[in-house]
Design a protein around this motif. Structure first.
Motif, PDB file in Angstrom:
ATOM      1  N   ASN A   1      36.174  46.638  41.182  1.00 40.67           N
ATOM      2  CA  ASN A   1      35.521  47.824  41.791  1.00 40.67           C
ATOM      3  C   ASN A   1      34.026  47.735  41.420  1.00 40.67           C
ATOM      4  O   ASN A   1      33.504  47.427  40.369  1.00 40.67           O
ATOM      5  CB  ASN A   1      36.091  48.852  40.906  1.00 40.67           C
ATOM      6  N   GLY A   2      33.152  48.023  42.370  1.00 37.99           N
ATOM      7  CA  GLY A   2      31.820  48.109  42.418  1.00 37.99           C
ATOM      8  C   GLY A   2      30.861  46.886  42.422  1.00 37.99           C
ATOM      9  O   GLY A   2      29.834  46.945  42.068  1.00 37.99           O
ATOM     10  N   LEU A   3      31.849  45.848  42.490  1.00 43.81           N
ATOM     11  CA  LEU A   3      31.181  44.563  42.417  1.00 43.81           C
ATOM     12  C   LEU A   3      30.373  44.235  43.858  1.00 43.81           C
ATOM     13  O   LEU A   3      31.155  44.496  44.630  1.00 43.81           O
ATOM     14  CB  LEU A   3      31.940  43.247  42.019  1.00 43.81           C
ATOM     15  N   ASP A   4      29.605  43.318  43.754  1.00 43.28           N
ATOM     16  CA  ASP A   4      28.833  42.631  45.084  1.00 43.28           C
ATOM     17  C   ASP A   4      29.573  41.748  45.503  1.00 43.28           C
ATOM     18  O   ASP A   4      30.611  41.146  45.040  1.00 43.28           O
ATOM     19  CB  ASP A   4      27.464  42.593  45.053  1.00 43.28           C
ATOM     20  N   PRO A   5      29.583  41.346  46.993  1.00 47.15           N
ATOM     21  CA  PRO A   5      30.484  40.240  47.588  1.00 47.15           C
ATOM     22  C   PRO A   5      30.556  38.962  46.622  1.00 47.15           C
ATOM     23  O   PRO A   5      31.587  38.486  46.495  1.00 47.15           O
ATOM     24  CB  PRO A   5      29.891  39.843  48.709  1.00 47.15           C
ATOM     25  N   ALA A   6      29.375  38.720  45.975  1.00 43.19           N
ATOM     26  CA  ALA A   6      29.328  37.319  45.079  1.00 43.19           C
ATOM     27  C   ALA A   6      30.205  37.572  43.809  1.00 43.19           C
ATOM     28  O   ALA A   6      30.966  36.904  43.243  1.00 43.19           O
ATOM     29  CB  ALA A   6      27.861  36.999  44.898  1.00 43.19           C
ATOM     30  N   GLY A   7      29.969  38.818  43.357  1.00 41.05           N
ATOM     31  CA  GLY A   7      30.794  38.879  42.051  1.00 41.05           C
ATOM     32  C   GLY A   7      31.997  39.434  42.365  1.00 41.05           C
ATOM     33  O   GLY A   7      32.890  38.693  41.551  1.00 41.05           O
TER      34      GLY A   7
ATOM     35  N   HIS B   1      22.107  46.720  29.230  1.00 48.11           N
ATOM     36  CA  HIS B   1      21.352  46.127  30.258  1.00 48.11           C
ATOM     37  C   HIS B   1      21.904  45.355  31.288  1.00 48.11           C
ATOM     38  O   HIS B   1      21.298  44.694  32.250  1.00 48.11           O
ATOM     39  CB  HIS B   1      20.120  45.635  29.668  1.00 48.11           C
ATOM     40  N   TYR B   2      23.182  44.941  30.949  1.00 48.97           N
ATOM     41  CA  TYR B   2      24.124  44.456  32.032  1.00 48.97           C
ATOM     42  C   TYR B   2      24.261  45.063  33.353  1.00 48.97           C
ATOM     43  O   TYR B   2      24.469  46.291  33.445  1.00 48.97           O
ATOM     44  CB  TYR B   2      25.466  44.065  31.418  1.00 48.97           C
ATOM     45  N   SER B   3      24.208  44.224  34.345  1.00 49.12           N
ATOM     46  CA  SER B   3      24.893  44.465  35.744  1.00 49.12           C
ATOM     47  C   SER B   3      26.418  45.067  35.611  1.00 49.12           C
ATOM     48  O   SER B   3      26.808  44.717  34.649  1.00 49.12           O
ATOM     49  CB  SER B   3      24.621  43.523  36.772  1.00 49.12           C
ATOM     50  N   LEU B   4      26.535  45.781  36.685  1.00 49.41           N
ATOM     51  CA  LEU B   4      28.277  46.237  36.758  1.00 49.41           C
ATOM     52  C   LEU B   4      29.185  45.160  36.384  1.00 49.41           C
ATOM     53  O   LEU B   4      30.040  44.800  35.796  1.00 49.41           O
ATOM     54  CB  LEU B   4      28.563  47.012  37.939  1.00 49.41           C
ATOM     55  N   GLY B   5      28.591  43.902  37.225  1.00 54.13           N
ATOM     56  CA  GLY B   5      29.459  42.742  37.046  1.00 54.13           C
ATOM     57  C   GLY B   5      29.320  42.050  35.948  1.00 54.13           C
ATOM     58  O   GLY B   5      30.539  41.334  35.418  1.00 54.13           O
ATOM     59  N   MET B   6      28.423  42.138  35.128  1.00 53.79           N
ATOM     60  CA  MET B   6      28.455  41.614  33.912  1.00 53.79           C
ATOM     61  C   MET B   6      29.014  42.356  32.849  1.00 53.79           C
ATOM     62  O   MET B   6      29.778  41.752  31.929  1.00 53.79           O
ATOM     63  CB  MET B   6      26.995  41.219  33.531  1.00 53.79           C
TER      64      MET B   6
ATOM     65  N   SER C   1      33.831  37.634  44.598  1.00 51.06           N
ATOM     66  CA  SER C   1      34.362  36.238  44.679  1.00 51.06           C
ATOM     67  C   SER C   1      34.503  35.560  43.427  1.00 51.06           C
ATOM     68  O   SER C   1      35.334  34.662  43.200  1.00 51.06           O
ATOM     69  CB  SER C   1      33.443  35.412  45.559  1.00 51.06           C
ATOM     70  N   GLU C   2      33.756  35.525  42.547  1.00 57.23           N
ATOM     71  CA  GLU C   2      33.716  35.161  41.080  1.00 57.23           C
ATOM     72  C   GLU C   2      34.877  35.471  40.364  1.00 57.23           C
ATOM     73  O   GLU C   2      35.498  34.834  39.645  1.00 57.23           O
ATOM     74  CB  GLU C   2      32.385  35.350  40.326  1.00 57.23           C
ATOM     75  N   MET C   3      34.923  36.983  40.330  1.00 54.54           N
ATOM     76  CA  MET C   3      35.981  37.353  39.672  1.00 54.54           C
ATOM     77  C   MET C   3      37.533  36.908  40.039  1.00 54.54           C
ATOM     78  O   MET C   3      38.252  36.849  39.311  1.00 54.54           O
ATOM     79  CB  MET C   3      36.002  39.110  39.740  1.00 54.54           C
ATOM     80  N   ARG C   4      37.617  36.646  41.508  1.00 51.28           N
ATOM     81  CA  ARG C   4      38.758  36.603  42.019  1.00 51.28           C
ATOM     82  C   ARG C   4      38.966  35.067  41.764  1.00 51.28           C
ATOM     83  O   ARG C   4      40.234  34.873  41.418  1.00 51.28           O
ATOM     84  CB  ARG C   4      38.506  36.784  43.594  1.00 51.28           C
ATOM     85  N   GLU C   5      38.014  34.127  41.934  1.00 47.46           N
ATOM     86  CA  GLU C   5      38.399  32.920  41.191  1.00 47.46           C
ATOM     87  C   GLU C   5      38.697  32.669  40.007  1.00 47.46           C
ATOM     88  O   GLU C   5      39.519  31.916  39.673  1.00 47.46           O
ATOM     89  CB  GLU C   5      36.904  31.999  41.762  1.00 47.46           C
ATOM     90  N   LEU C   6      37.936  33.361  39.138  1.00 46.23           N
ATOM     91  CA  LEU C   6      38.301  33.367  37.546  1.00 46.23           C
ATOM     92  C   LEU C   6      39.784  33.781  37.413  1.00 46.23           C
ATOM     93  O   LEU C   6      40.639  33.159  36.605  1.00 46.23           O
ATOM     94  CB  LEU C   6      37.407  34.381  36.958  1.00 46.23           C
TER      95      LEU C   6
END
Length: 319
Positions: free
Chosen positions: A176-182, A147-152, A184-189
């Motif tokens: 890949n496939g993440l929305d702009p907010a996702g 049930h997770y989103s692609l970002g999760m 940004s968060e992945m990049r920061e991590l």
């Protein structure tokens, strides 16, 4: 291992597919050098050979030829394993990866998926809380992974890769496939991992803008060949400002500028040369006017990194 050492080195790494006489090189004599403690951006168009190269680094694909050294230890030599199985696994235990799409059991919770990975990696389950915190999934850990989103799902895959405190992390197109907010968060991590957890990260992408915002070093691969490898800072130096000049007689103006020791080239009806001081620019324009050459236009021009990337991958030239 010192800061100046490389955690990944390859020599003439090659992967070919097909019958003898009809073989096609998907990766051709790739020589990588990934410094310790950095984010290394592995950049190239789709189909350039990024995933194949990373799979060879992880032992998921057998190279046709070449050498690989991981964490200072020979891993592949002449296309064959340089270690026995026990030594090979010891190196791989210090390596985390997220290649292509993350794998998970959809009917199990995020935490239960991580518990299975702990068993496979022989890692204590007490690390689960730490990696969930790193990827900011504490509140979602008991939800079914299906049930997770692609970002999760990407975060769950990254959490699994971080179990065991790897010294080296390989991430294949993690945004890949993440929305702009996702994104940004992945990049920061990813950007935070080397300093906070003393890891070296190799991350692939076909998006220059992503690599530009997270990497220290970059390797550009196109049609299976590495055509550029250096610090991102050095790549930026090639986007220095230039002046572009169009005159009534570009050929004669080119000679005059060169006579004044200005390194000038003629490109698409414009004369291009490195940015100079205002005084020097005024002097050059006056010299042209004295020779009866009309100055039709002068403008400042700066190559973007996108321009450099396209010229590299489109024309196979080297910086």
């Amino acid at each position: 291992m010192s800061k100046n050492n490389f955690v990944i080195q390859t020599k003439d790494l090659t992967k070919s597919y097909g019958k003898p006489g009809e073989k096609k090189d998907v990766v051709k004599k790739v020589n990588l050098a990934v410094p310790e403690g950095c984010v290394y951006g592995f950049l190239g168009p789709n189909g350039a050979g990024k995933s194949t190269t990373m799979k060879m680094l992880l032992g998921l694909i057998k190279p046709t030829n070449g050498e690989i050294s991981i964490l200072g230890t020979p891993f592949i030599s002449q296309g064959k394993a340089a270690l026995n199985e026990k030594s090979r696994l010891a190196i791989l235990r210090q390596t985390g990866s997220l290649i292509e799409s993350p794998s998970y059991y959809g009917h199990l919770s995020g935490r239960q998926n991580l518990e299975i990975i702990c068993t496979l990696k022989n890692v204590p389950t007490k690390e689960i809380g730490e990696v969930l915190s790193i990827v900011r999934m504490e509140s979602q850990q008991d939800k079914k992974a299906g049930h997770y989103s692609l970002g999760m799902k990407q975060r769950l895959g990254l959490a699994g890769a971080l179990l065991g405190h790897p010294r080296l992390l390989l991430l294949d197109e993690p945004t890949n496939g993440l929305d702009p907010a996702g994104i940004s968060e992945m990049r920061e991590l990813i950007r935070s991992l080397p300093e906070t957890y003393h890891m070296t990260i190799m991350v692939s992408s076909h998006l220059l803008s992503e690599i530009d915002q997270m990497a220290d070093y970059v390797g550009i691969i196109n049609k299976g060949q590495v055509i550029y490898q250096d610090s991102l800072l050095h790549l930026h130096e090639h986007s220095r400002k230039q002046l572009r000049l169009r005159t009534s007689n570009n050929s004669r103006a080119l000679c005059i500028l060169n006579e004044n020791e200005i390194n000038c080239t003629l490109e698409n009806d414009f004369l291009s040369f490195p940015e100079t001081s205002d005084d020097t620019t005024a002097y050059l324009i006056s010299a042209l006017v004295r020779e009866g050459i009309g100055v039709l236009r002068i403008e400042e021009y700066q190559k973007s990194l996108e321009d450099i990337f396209l010229s590299l991958t489109g024309k196979q030239v080297s910086l």
